[in-house]
Design an enzyme around this catalytic site. Structure first.
Site, PDB file in Angstrom:
ATOM      1  N   ASP A   1       0.855  -1.191   0.000  1.00 22.04           N
ATOM      2  CA  ASP A   1       0.000   0.000   0.000  1.00 22.04           C
ATOM      3  C   ASP A   1       0.892   1.242   0.000  1.00 22.04           C
ATOM      4  O   ASP A   1       1.907   1.303   0.688  1.00 22.04           O
ATOM      5  CB  ASP A   1      -0.913  -0.003   1.229  1.00 22.04           C
ATOM      6  CG  ASP A   1      -2.057   0.994   1.093  1.00 22.04           C
ATOM      7  OD1 ASP A   1      -3.212   0.555   0.949  1.00 22.04           O
ATOM      8  OD2 ASP A   1      -1.790   2.223   1.127  1.00 22.04           O
ATOM      9  N   ILE A   2       0.498   2.254  -0.776  1.00 18.75           N
ATOM     10  CA  ILE A   2       1.302   3.475  -0.911  1.00 18.75           C
ATOM     11  C   ILE A   2       1.282   4.314   0.375  1.00 18.75           C
ATOM     12  O   ILE A   2       2.185   5.127   0.597  1.00 18.75           O
ATOM     13  CB  ILE A   2       0.796   4.298  -2.127  1.00 18.75           C
ATOM     14  CG1 ILE A   2       1.894   5.184  -2.684  1.00 18.75           C
ATOM     15  CG2 ILE A   2      -0.442   5.111  -1.782  1.00 18.75           C
ATOM     16  CD1 ILE A   2       1.545   5.786  -4.051  1.00 18.75           C
TER      17      ILE A   2
ATOM     18  N   ASN B   1     -12.838  -3.098   2.316  1.00 17.22           N
ATOM     19  CA  ASN B   1     -13.861  -2.068   2.341  1.00 17.22           C
ATOM     20  C   ASN B   1     -14.751  -2.195   1.117  1.00 17.22           C
ATOM     21  O   ASN B   1     -14.249  -2.377   0.006  1.00 17.22           O
ATOM     22  CB  ASN B   1     -13.220  -0.681   2.355  1.00 17.22           C
ATOM     23  CG  ASN B   1     -12.517  -0.388   3.662  1.00 17.22           C
ATOM     24  OD1 ASN B   1     -13.044  -0.666   4.730  1.00 17.22           O
ATOM     25  ND2 ASN B   1     -11.313   0.165   3.582  1.00 17.22           N
TER      26      ASN B   1
ATOM     27  N   GLN C   1     -14.905   2.946   0.896  1.00 18.21           N
ATOM     28  CA  GLN C   1     -14.052   2.344  -0.137  1.00 18.21           C
ATOM     29  C   GLN C   1     -13.574   3.449  -1.078  1.00 18.21           C
ATOM     30  O   GLN C   1     -14.377   4.163  -1.674  1.00 18.21           O
ATOM     31  CB  GLN C   1     -14.830   1.284  -0.922  1.00 18.21           C
ATOM     32  CG  GLN C   1     -13.989   0.615  -2.010  1.00 18.21           C
ATOM     33  CD  GLN C   1     -14.769  -0.454  -2.786  1.00 18.21           C
ATOM     34  OE1 GLN C   1     -15.962  -0.676  -2.554  1.00 18.21           O
ATOM     35  NE2 GLN C   1     -14.091  -1.108  -3.712  1.00 18.21           N
TER      36      GLN C   1
ATOM     37  N   HIS D   1     -10.314  -5.186  -3.325  1.00 16.48           N
ATOM     38  CA  HIS D   1      -8.984  -5.408  -2.747  1.00 16.48           C
ATOM     39  C   HIS D   1      -9.113  -5.850  -1.307  1.00 16.48           C
ATOM     40  O   HIS D   1     -10.008  -5.416  -0.587  1.00 16.48           O
ATOM     41  CB  HIS D   1      -8.108  -4.154  -2.838  1.00 16.48           C
ATOM     42  CG  HIS D   1      -8.754  -2.894  -2.359  1.00 16.48           C
ATOM     43  ND1 HIS D   1      -9.705  -2.221  -3.103  1.00 16.48           N
ATOM     44  CD2 HIS D   1      -8.605  -2.182  -1.213  1.00 16.48           C
ATOM     45  CE1 HIS D   1     -10.095  -1.144  -2.436  1.00 16.48           C
ATOM     46  NE2 HIS D   1      -9.458  -1.099  -1.289  1.00 16.48           N
TER      47      HIS D   1
ATOM     48  N   HIS E   1      -6.968  -5.684   2.137  1.00 19.29           N
ATOM     49  CA  HIS E   1      -5.819  -5.144   2.853  1.00 19.29           C
ATOM     50  C   HIS E   1      -5.284  -6.255   3.759  1.00 19.29           C
ATOM     51  O   HIS E   1      -6.063  -6.904   4.461  1.00 19.29           O
ATOM     52  CB  HIS E   1      -6.227  -3.986   3.760  1.00 19.29           C
ATOM     53  CG  HIS E   1      -6.785  -2.791   3.057  1.00 19.29           C
ATOM     54  ND1 HIS E   1      -6.049  -1.641   2.857  1.00 19.29           N
ATOM     55  CD2 HIS E   1      -8.007  -2.540   2.529  1.00 19.29           C
ATOM     56  CE1 HIS E   1      -6.800  -0.736   2.242  1.00 19.29           C
ATOM     57  NE2 HIS E   1      -7.999  -1.255   2.028  1.00 19.29           N
TER      58      HIS E   1
HETATM   59  P1  5GP Z   1      -9.807   1.525   0.341  1.00 23.41           P
HETATM   60  O1  5GP Z   1     -10.097   2.735   1.181  1.00 23.41           O
HETATM   61  O2  5GP Z   1     -10.412   1.632  -1.040  1.00 23.41           O
HETATM   62  O3  5GP Z   1     -10.139   0.246   1.041  1.00 23.41           O
HETATM   63  O4  5GP Z   1      -8.237   1.490   0.197  1.00 23.41           O
HETATM   64  C1  5GP Z   1      -7.546   1.916  -0.923  1.00 23.41           C
HETATM   65  C2  5GP Z   1      -6.073   1.790  -0.591  1.00 23.41           C
HETATM   66  O5  5GP Z   1      -5.347   2.004  -1.796  1.00 23.41           O
HETATM   67  C3  5GP Z   1      -5.574   2.835   0.415  1.00 23.41           C
HETATM   68  O6  5GP Z   1      -5.022   2.165   1.538  1.00 23.41           O
HETATM   69  C4  5GP Z   1      -4.538   3.628  -0.367  1.00 23.41           C
HETATM   70  O7  5GP Z   1      -3.430   4.007   0.406  1.00 23.41           O
HETATM   71  C5  5GP Z   1      -4.157   2.672  -1.473  1.00 23.41           C
HETATM   72  N1  5GP Z   1      -3.714   3.331  -2.706  1.00 23.41           N
HETATM   73  C6  5GP Z   1      -4.318   4.381  -3.341  1.00 23.41           C
HETATM   74  N2  5GP Z   1      -3.630   4.719  -4.437  1.00 23.41           N
HETATM   75  C7  5GP Z   1      -2.563   3.863  -4.498  1.00 23.41           C
HETATM   76  C8  5GP Z   1      -1.492   3.711  -5.439  1.00 23.41           C
HETATM   77  O8  5GP Z   1      -1.359   4.434  -6.421  1.00 23.41           O
HETATM   78  N3  5GP Z   1      -0.607   2.723  -5.189  1.00 23.41           N
HETATM   79  C9  5GP Z   1      -0.708   1.893  -4.095  1.00 23.41           C
HETATM   80  N4  5GP Z   1       0.228   0.952  -3.953  1.00 23.41           N
HETATM   81  N5  5GP Z   1      -1.719   2.007  -3.205  1.00 23.41           N
HETATM   82  C10 5GP Z   1      -2.635   2.983  -3.402  1.00 23.41           C
END
Ligand code: 5GP
Length: 119
Positions: free
Chosen positions: A35-36, A93, A100, A106, A108
């Site tokens: 994760d970034i 999420n 989300q 995805h 985590h």
């Molecule tokens: P969500 O909130 O959709 O469950 O999580 C999305 C996740 O994607 C977040 O933890 C965010 O840090 C990660 N993310 C968003 N953009 C990027 C990216 O460009 N590269 C990577 N490796 N992770 C990302």
């Protein structure tokens, strides 16, 4: 009406190699990468290679082999990260109540410290 998959979401771009990622594991059906914006010492995302918005979409529409491939990838990723001894947490999420951010399914994987209570 079913929400449409957005081909411009960031994980679709990672899958097309339009933007880079720090890959942890890959098989024919799934990819995992760091994760970034890590929320724990270990924070890795596991995604299906197919175009699925959420677990609801995936469980309804993915083929059996895609489902096996994604779950195998979660297990192999956790093993590769060395998390099996001390444990880890998996979270996915889905939708607005869960905030989300990226509309591509995805998981985590969090680990590397005691993660406290669930929420
Ligand atoms: P969500 O909130 O959709 O469950 O999580 C999305 C996740 O994607 C977040 O933890 C965010 O840090 C990660 N993310 C968003 N953009 C990027 C990216 O460009 N590269 C990577 N490796 N992770 C990302």
């Amino acid at each position: 009406m079913k929400k449409q998959y957005d081909d411009n979401n960031v994980f679709a771009k990672i899958l097309r190699k339009e933007i880079p990622c720090k890959k942890v594991y890959e098989n024919e059906y799934a990819l995992s990468f760091e994760d970034i914006n890590p929320q724990a010492p270990v924070h890795v995302l596991v995604i299906p290679k197919g175009k699925y918005l959420s677990l609801a979409d995936f469980s309804e529409n993915a083929s059996d082999i895609e489902i096996v491939g994604l779950i195998k990838a979660v297990g192999e990723t956790s093993k590769k990260l060395g998390l099996n001894a001390d444990g880890y947490r998996i979270l996915s999420n889905a939708g607005t109540d869960a905030n989300q951010e990226v509309p591509h399914l995805h998981f985590h994987i969090f680990g590397g410290r005691n993660l406290g209570s669930m929420l």
